[in-house]
Design an enzyme around this catalytic site. Structure first.
Site, PDB file in Angstrom:
ATOM      1  N   GLU A 210       0.797  -1.238   0.000  1.00 50.87           N
ATOM      2  CA  GLU A 210       0.000   0.000   0.000  1.00 50.87           C
ATOM      3  C   GLU A 210       0.826   1.284   0.000  1.00 50.87           C
ATOM      4  O   GLU A 210       0.961   1.962   1.021  1.00 50.87           O
ATOM      5  CB  GLU A 210      -0.950   0.021   1.207  1.00 50.87           C
ATOM      6  N   GLU A 398      -5.585  -8.451   0.806  1.00 54.82           N
ATOM      7  CA  GLU A 398      -6.298  -8.082   2.034  1.00 54.82           C
ATOM      8  C   GLU A 398      -7.745  -7.764   1.689  1.00 54.82           C
ATOM      9  O   GLU A 398      -8.018  -7.153   0.659  1.00 54.82           O
ATOM     10  CB  GLU A 398      -5.710  -6.810   2.685  1.00 54.82           C
TER      11      GLU A 398
END
Ligand code: GBH
Length: 492
Positions: A210, A398
């Protein structure tokens, strides 16, 4: 809660239509049509996944390990940041977290009990290189070797993330962290070293987790470590250095790892969802996918910053060489997608051809105020990536939800809202897989409650509830749901 606590009506609802019709005496009418064979039984698995689809869980080092000073670990920017008052909920830190550094064998059993076949963990860079560079710390890498052995012994395939935000403090002090490409080079050296040490048993590596979280929140908004608020020029340069680090590390891993090692990235790309599935809005959402992810996934996939990104940055655009762009876009073996929430998009007459639609204040969200519920995100994320960049292998690295979990006196957690979230998102993932988008596996965030960054231990994302005073883990209702789902390989 026991069955006797249910009213007759809610019991019927809970058990689904089959129980409801029998309680109203209508079952015989259905029986005449031959539909009572499955009365009281689960219906056939409409949301069946392909046989080789892999289910698992994800975690990250600083969020679960604790052992902050054990085994020669050096400090990371999250140690420093969380120890400065005012940054994290109730000034909590990851000093102990889930104490997974000591309890990892127990935690592998939690995975095993779910029937998980894959586990995504991250390596703490300052555990392996306490100063970020220089001599590796043998005790640091040894922890991950033991973890990987334990996973293997229990039939769980390890997927390793090399950077989940815990930058060595030494590199922040020396170079300003991602503000300097010295950090990009240091990351590649570290990544190559870890791959050389673990790739006999770990066949999948994710470089970074991320970009927008650790750069935009850490270097622009100051909400995450290192807590900086850079001006647009230096910010764009830090973004560039981060994707450059990714590219350099892909090359370093390939140079140092055993043959056959596969490398990808784990990115929470913005997921534009067309407000209506009509041609105009779908086209708009595809343009939005490229533009909203311009400094990260788009440049990694295309080897170019979009015109629109460079133009709107103007004098603040990052400085780079053509060689940088080649490195950044080094071809990957797979792409990992962290998917939580949608960005609704409509078609528009603007030059970019799309507009982002802001949600009304009534839009439903989970316990985290940012976590708007939009199951379609788990369809559109792999679809955009598959259609726009023709990616041949994807993982959902995720997906999960926070809930205001309450542990009952008999050790239960009825997280019905998390079940609602997962069930609906996974139906959307099923749609993507059924349409042929090549998603090979899914990692639920998270195995257990943990240090939720600036929200500390206040927000829980686990399938297992953790009592942080005793370090006891309890399976929530969602753990039982996920176990059933894995066993049937279908949304249940
Ligand atoms: C993931 O980020 C992380 O990879 C993982 O470590 C984390 O535990 C998990 O999500 C759950 O949060 O506080 O309003 O500034 C998901 C993307 C980016 C969403 C940062 C929350 C902060 C919003 N996250 N964002 S705010």
């Amino acid at each position: 809660m026991s069955i006797s606590n249910f009213s007759r009506r809610s019991f019927g609802k809970a058990m689904g239509a089959a129980a409801a019709v029998s309680s109203t005496g209508l079952s015989s009418a259905f029986a005449a049509q031959g539909e009572s064979a499955t009365e009281g039984q689960p219906k056939e698995n409409y949301y069946q996944f392909p046989q080789d689809f892999k289910w698992g869980c994800a975690t990250a080092a600083y969020q679960i390990e604790g052992g902050a000073k054990d085994g020669g670990r050096g400090p990371s920017i999250w140690d420093t940041f969380s120890h400065q008052p005012g940054h994290v909920y109730e000034n909590q830190t990851g000093d102990v977290a889930d104490d997974d550094y000591h309890l990892y064998k127990e935690d592998v059993q939690l995975l095993k009990s779910l029937g998980a076949k894959i586990y995504r963990f991250s390596v703490s860079w300052p555990r392996v290189f306490p100063q970020g560079t220089g001599q590796p710390n043998p005790q640091g890498i040894d922890f991950y070797k033991r973890l990987v052995d334990e996973l293997q012994a229990n039939g769980i395939e390890p997927f390793c993330t090399l950077f989940h935000w815990d930058l060595p403090q030494a590199l922040q002090d020396k170079y300003g962290g991602w503000q300097s490409r010295e950090t990009s080079k240091a990351f590649a050296d570290y990544a190559g070293y870890v791959a050389s040490q673990l790739s006999d048993k770990v066949h999948h590596f994710f470089t970074m987790n991320e970009f927008s979280s650790f750069i935009d929140l850490g270097y622009r908004d100051g909400r995450f470590a290192p807590g900086l608020k850079l001006a647009p020029g230096p910010l764009n340069q830090a973004r560039h250095n981060a994707v450059l680090a990714h590219g350099l590390s892909v090359q370093a891993i390939r140079a140092k790892a055993q043959a056959g090692t596969r490398v990808g990235v784990a990115e929470n790309a913005a997921v534009p969802v067309p407000v209506i599935e009509s041609e105009a809005h779908i086209k708009a959402s595809a343009s939005a996918m490229r533009e909203l992810n311009a400094p990260y996934l788009t440049v990694i996939m295309e080897g170019k910053y979009t015109e629109h990104y460079l133009q709107s940055a103007g004098a603040d655009a990052p400085k780079f060489t053509p060689e940088d762009l080649k490195v950044i876009s080094t071809p990957l073996d797979f792409v990992g997608l962290n998917v939580y929430t949608p960005v609704y998009v409509r078609s528009a007459d603007s030059p970019e051809g799309f507009a982002v639609v802001k949600n009304p204040s009534s839009y439903p969200h989970m316990a985290s105020s940012w976590l708007d519920v939009g199951p379609e995100a788990l369809y559109w994320s792999p679809r955009h990536v598959g259609e726009i960049w023709k990616v041949k292998e994807m993982y959902i690295t995720e997906n999960g939800a926070s809930s205001a979990d309450v542990l009952t006196s008999d050790g239960q957690v009825y997280d019905t809202d998390r079940l609602m979230y997962l069930r609906n998102y996974l139906k959307s993932l099923h749609r993507a897989v059924t349409e042929g988008f090549p998603v090979r596996g899914y990692f639920c965030w998270s195995l257990m409650d943990n240090f939720e960054w600036a929200d500390g231990y206040n927000l829980r994302f686990g399938l297992y509830y953790v009592d942080f005073k005793t370090q006891k883990r309890y399976p929530k209702l969602s753990a039982k749901f996920y176990k059933e789902l894995i066993a049937r390989n279908a949304v249940v």
